[in-house]
Design a protein around this motif. Structure first.
Motif, PDB file in Angstrom:
ATOM      1  N   ALA A 292      -1.304   2.583  -6.209  1.00  0.00           N
ATOM      2  CA  ALA A 292       0.079   3.266  -6.212  1.00  0.00           C
ATOM      3  C   ALA A 292       1.093   3.172  -5.071  1.00  0.00           C
ATOM      4  N   ASP A 293       2.375   3.439  -5.324  1.00  0.00           N
ATOM      5  CA  ASP A 293       3.338   3.273  -4.221  1.00  0.00           C
ATOM      6  C   ASP A 293       3.238   4.375  -3.085  1.00  0.00           C
ATOM      7  N   ARG A 294       2.576   5.257  -3.130  1.00  0.00           N
ATOM      8  CA  ARG A 294       2.260   6.697  -2.709  1.00  0.00           C
ATOM      9  C   ARG A 294       0.989   7.010  -2.763  1.00  0.00           C
ATOM     10  N   SER A 295       0.629   8.035  -1.369  1.00  0.00           N
ATOM     11  CA  SER A 295      -0.815   8.735  -1.719  1.00  0.00           C
ATOM     12  C   SER A 295      -0.864   9.630  -2.758  1.00  0.00           C
ATOM     13  N   PRO A 296      -1.923   9.805  -3.045  1.00  0.00           N
ATOM     14  CA  PRO A 296      -2.475  10.846  -4.245  1.00  0.00           C
ATOM     15  C   PRO A 296      -1.724  11.962  -4.256  1.00  0.00           C
ATOM     16  N   THR A 297      -1.688  12.703  -3.035  1.00  0.00           N
ATOM     17  CA  THR A 297      -1.192  14.002  -2.843  1.00  0.00           C
ATOM     18  C   THR A 297       0.522  13.975  -2.907  1.00  0.00           C
ATOM     19  N   SER A 308      -6.237  15.308  -7.179  1.00  0.00           N
ATOM     20  CA  SER A 308      -7.640  15.706  -6.501  1.00  0.00           C
ATOM     21  C   SER A 308      -8.608  14.599  -6.599  1.00  0.00           C
ATOM     22  N   ARG A 309      -8.876  14.426  -7.819  1.00  0.00           N
ATOM     23  CA  ARG A 309     -10.060  13.406  -8.147  1.00  0.00           C
ATOM     24  C   ARG A 309      -9.641  12.122  -7.467  1.00  0.00           C
ATOM     25  N   LEU A 310      -8.616  11.613  -7.538  1.00  0.00           N
ATOM     26  CA  LEU A 310      -8.208  10.350  -6.894  1.00  0.00           C
ATOM     27  C   LEU A 310      -8.509  10.332  -5.391  1.00  0.00           C
ATOM     28  N   GLY A 311      -8.527  11.602  -4.905  1.00  0.00           N
ATOM     29  CA  GLY A 311      -8.885  11.671  -3.223  1.00  0.00           C
ATOM     30  C   GLY A 311     -10.266  11.891  -3.137  1.00  0.00           C
ATOM     31  N   TRP A 312     -11.040  11.714  -4.278  1.00  0.00           N
ATOM     32  CA  TRP A 312     -12.699  11.834  -3.984  1.00  0.00           C
ATOM     33  C   TRP A 312     -13.212  10.688  -3.309  1.00  0.00           C
ATOM     34  N   GLY A 313     -12.898   9.569  -3.314  1.00  0.00           N
ATOM     35  CA  GLY A 313     -13.334   8.455  -2.644  1.00  0.00           C
ATOM     36  C   GLY A 313     -12.628   8.153  -1.369  1.00  0.00           C
ATOM     37  N   LEU A 314     -12.086   6.771  -1.323  1.00  0.00           N
ATOM     38  CA  LEU A 314     -11.464   6.322  -0.079  1.00  0.00           C
ATOM     39  C   LEU A 314      -9.988   5.869  -0.353  1.00  0.00           C
ATOM     40  N   VAL A 315      -9.178   6.577   0.608  1.00  0.00           N
ATOM     41  CA  VAL A 315      -7.569   6.495   0.029  1.00  0.00           C
ATOM     42  C   VAL A 315      -7.172   5.507   1.449  1.00  0.00           C
ATOM     43  N   ALA A 316      -6.862   4.175   0.875  1.00  0.00           N
ATOM     44  CA  ALA A 316      -6.704   3.337   2.020  1.00  0.00           C
ATOM     45  C   ALA A 316      -5.017   2.996   1.987  1.00  0.00           C
ATOM     46  N   ASP A 317      -4.417   3.291   3.026  1.00  0.00           N
ATOM     47  CA  ASP A 317      -3.126   2.997   3.174  1.00  0.00           C
ATOM     48  C   ASP A 317      -2.564   1.531   3.624  1.00  0.00           C
ATOM     49  N   ILE A 318      -1.628   0.777   3.007  1.00  0.00           N
ATOM     50  CA  ILE A 318      -1.321  -0.380   3.378  1.00  0.00           C
ATOM     51  C   ILE A 318       0.086  -0.282   4.212  1.00  0.00           C
ATOM     52  N   HIS A 319       0.323  -0.408   5.544  1.00  0.00           N
ATOM     53  CA  HIS A 319       1.265  -0.049   6.079  1.00  0.00           C
ATOM     54  C   HIS A 319       2.341  -1.276   5.993  1.00  0.00           C
ATOM     55  N   PRO A 320       3.784  -0.891   6.385  1.00  0.00           N
ATOM     56  CA  PRO A 320       4.563  -2.181   6.374  1.00  0.00           C
ATOM     57  C   PRO A 320       4.060  -3.195   7.614  1.00  0.00           C
ATOM     58  N   THR A 321       4.348  -4.444   7.215  1.00  0.00           N
ATOM     59  CA  THR A 321       3.514  -5.652   8.061  1.00  0.00           C
ATOM     60  C   THR A 321       4.373  -5.537   9.511  1.00  0.00           C
ATOM     61  N   ASP A 322       3.727  -6.021  10.493  1.00  0.00           N
ATOM     62  CA  ASP A 322       4.350  -6.018  12.000  1.00  0.00           C
ATOM     63  C   ASP A 322       4.712  -7.557  12.160  1.00  0.00           C
ATOM     64  N   TYR A 323       5.166  -8.087  13.147  1.00  0.00           N
ATOM     65  CA  TYR A 323       5.624  -9.243  13.424  1.00  0.00           C
ATOM     66  C   TYR A 323       4.365 -10.353  13.410  1.00  0.00           C
ATOM     67  N   GLU A 324       3.191 -10.021  14.060  1.00  0.00           N
ATOM     68  CA  GLU A 324       2.132 -10.753  14.037  1.00  0.00           C
ATOM     69  C   GLU A 324       1.723 -11.113  12.555  1.00  0.00           C
ATOM     70  N   LEU A 325       1.519 -10.260  11.810  1.00  0.00           N
ATOM     71  CA  LEU A 325       1.147 -10.411  10.452  1.00  0.00           C
ATOM     72  C   LEU A 325       2.021 -11.012   9.521  1.00  0.00           C
ATOM     73  N   ARG A 326       3.161 -11.097  10.009  1.00  0.00           N
ATOM     74  CA  ARG A 326       4.139 -11.736   9.039  1.00  0.00           C
ATOM     75  C   ARG A 326       4.181 -13.245   9.403  1.00  0.00           C
ATOM     76  N   LEU A 327       3.915 -13.411  10.830  1.00  0.00           N
ATOM     77  CA  LEU A 327       3.833 -14.848  11.292  1.00  0.00           C
ATOM     78  C   LEU A 327       2.846 -15.431  10.774  1.00  0.00           C
ATOM     79  N   GLY A 328       1.763 -14.955  10.657  1.00  0.00           N
ATOM     80  CA  GLY A 328       0.151 -15.398  10.332  1.00  0.00           C
ATOM     81  C   GLY A 328       0.430 -15.805   8.527  1.00  0.00           C
ATOM     82  N   ILE A 329       1.052 -14.924   7.858  1.00  0.00           N
ATOM     83  CA  ILE A 329       1.232 -15.256   6.556  1.00  0.00           C
ATOM     84  C   ILE A 329       2.231 -16.475   6.331  1.00  0.00           C
ATOM     85  N   LEU A 330       3.247 -16.492   7.122  1.00  0.00           N
ATOM     86  CA  LEU A 330       4.069 -17.666   6.923  1.00  0.00           C
ATOM     87  C   LEU A 330       3.244 -19.064   7.451  1.00  0.00           C
ATOM     88  N   GLN A 331       2.348 -19.026   8.637  1.00  0.00           N
ATOM     89  CA  GLN A 331       1.691 -19.990   8.753  1.00  0.00           C
ATOM     90  C   GLN A 331       0.697 -20.603   7.761  1.00  0.00           C
TER      91      GLN A 331
END
Length: 492
Positions: A292-297, A308-331
């Motif tokens: 989803a585009d935001r956390s269960p809560t 509440s059930r969506l939070g039973w397991g593991l909630v993993a956030d994907i944060h906006p990319t930083d410069y190093e990650l963007r450069l790696g993707i482009l390479q």
């Protein structure tokens, strides 16, 4: 070899050699017009059922594929047929179990649906058929049956694998969790919930999970689809009195992945079915992956029991990319097109200037490669600035509504879920109006689009908020100071 779940025109006794040859040439026309991925995903699985009274009847493996074809490609298929056979003036796309539809289509099931779902029911779903309905012939009725073991999900993109996913600090937890799910039949967290903004890699990871799991455990049943597709299939099962089959196919999978769960916000009947499907799978130790585009809560419009059930397991956030990650993707992307030389300074420049999301970053590089191959100019920094001037100008002040909402909520020390809720207390209502005002001033989104991202509010509510803040800004020095501080935050 015929793909599992696919049909061949030869399966239908009513298809003669002349019609089969015409159909083959129609497919050739479509293949020449569309790229290979589109052709293989949408046109290749089709089979010709019959041509009668100027109407070409074709069969699709699933309701979703039929709806998508009718919504997006019906006119083009019709034109291809008319170019091949001028007597064909119309088309009809049926599904494998379409012969059941004519018996149940007149049944009124609208009372089981909420307002949004009832509208989809009454208009025939997202893709109101452009062609008239057609009843299959006796021969086709014998052949049009649902094949056992068929996947009911969306097509998977072969480009989206773990090998092509670039890992950085902003996504390393989501990546590690996705690999754990993909490489095991049971993990100690269920469900896995991935959330983050647009274009940050949620769908890429879900496709990668599906590919890897299918390869490592070929006997296990994996289904990936969006929440929108889940809803449309549910509505279709009600319309055709086939809800038991719907329940059975989704509650018997080994790994169910549903993308963009926020789509079913405020769709009560679909949420009810999702809730029971989710519980059935968890109770039988089947793995579930949700994005989803935001956390269960913070999922406004989703029932509390589901959140509440969506939070039973593991909630993993994907944060906006930083410069190093963007450069790696482009390479990595640049390495996949060795026929074009891209200078390092160009990749570094793009990584610094385009910060919104990965899709836009890759799109910029694709534009550069296309320009270089078509025009014959080398990719230099000067050429990049010239070709991408519109995109670079937009990114100079690119702010998203999600970012505005988070920053405003943090600044006024309130929860993001409260900002998006229906609460009218002053300590929540004023920050909400400020966030709407900033969204109008700092993004290119329309009033209806802004309203939708603030809990599905009407555009008149946004208009009132903007006008109110503009008035107060001229007379309230405290509010003016708050706005100046927030605007400085977004400009840095």
């Amino acid at each position: 070899m015929k793909q599992e779940g696919a049909l061949a025109s030869a399966d239908f006794e009513g298809v003669g050699s002349i019609m089969e040859a015409q159909w083959s040439r129609v497919l050739d026309r479509l293949k020449a017009e569309f790229d290979e991925g589109v052709y293989n995903s949408w046109f290749k699985p089709l089979a010709l059922v019959n041509v009668e009274e100027g109407c070409a009847v074709m069969a699709a493996p699933t309701n979703f594929m039929r709806n998508w074809l009718e919504s997006n490609y019906a006119d083009r298929i019709r034109r291809a047929w008319k170019q091949e056979n001028p007597e064909v003036t119309d088309i009809s796309i049926i599904v494998l179990s379409a012969f059941k539809a004519s018996e149940a289509a007149s049944t009124d099931t609208s009372g089981l649906l909420d307002n949004d779902e009832r509208e989809e029911r009454e208009t025939g779903g997202p893709a109101t058929p452009a062609a008239r309905p057609s009843v299959p012939t006796r021969a086709s009725r014998a052949a049009v049956v649902q094949e056992p073991g068929n996947d009911y999900g969306a097509p998977l993109d072969r480009r989206f694998t773990f090998d092509s996913f670039v890992v950085g600090k902003s996504n390393e937890l989501a990546y590690a969790a996705a690999r754990r799910v993909a490489e095991n039949t049971a993990v100690n967290f269920n469900p896995l919930f991935l959330h983050g903004g647009v274009g940050l890699g949620k769908t890429h990871l879900m496709h990668a999970i599906a590919w890897t799991h299918k390869e490592m455990f070929p006997d296990r049943r994996v289904v990936y689809l969006s929440a929108e597709q889940f809803m449309y299939q549910f509505i279709s099962s009600i319309r055709f009195k086939d809800t038991m089959a719907f329940k059975q196919k989704f509650r018997s999978v080994d790994l169910l992945m549903i993308d963009d769960l926020q789509f079913i916000a405020n769709k009560d009947s679909t949420q009810e079915e999702f809730f029971h499907t989710f519980n059935a799978l968890i109770d039988h130790h089947r793995q579930v992956v949700i994005s989803a585009d935001r956390s269960p809560t913070d999922l406004e419009g989703i029932e509390e029991r589901i959140r509440s059930r969506l939070g039973w397991g593991l909630v993993a956030d994907i944060h906006p990319t930083d410069y190093e990650l963007r450069l790696g993707i482009l390479q990595q992307k640049a390495n996949s097109v060795p026929e074009v030389e891209i200078q390092t300074e160009v990749l570094e420049f793009l990584a610094k200037r385009i910060t919104s999301n990965v899709r836009e970053l890759e799109g910029a590089l694709n534009r550069m490669v296309a320009h270089a191959t078509l025009i014959g100019r080398p990719i230099t920094l000067e050429m990049t600035q010239e070709v991408l001037q519109d995109l670079l100008r937009a990114n100079d002040r690119r702010v998203t509504i999600d970012e505005i909402q988070r920053r405003v909520a943090d600044y006024f020390n309130i929860r993001l879920s409260d900002l998006l809720s229906s609460r009218r207390a002053r300590q929540v209502a004023r920050p909400r109006q400020i966030a709407m005002y900033l969204s109008k001033q700092m993004t290119s989104k329309s009033l209806p689009e802004i309203g939708r991202q603030f809990g599905g509010r009407d555009h008149t509510t946004v208009m009132h908020a903007v006008k109110r803040i503009e008035e107060l800004r001229r007379t309230d020095s405290v509010l003016e100071e708050d706005l100046l501080h927030l605007e400085r935050i977004f400009s840095t």
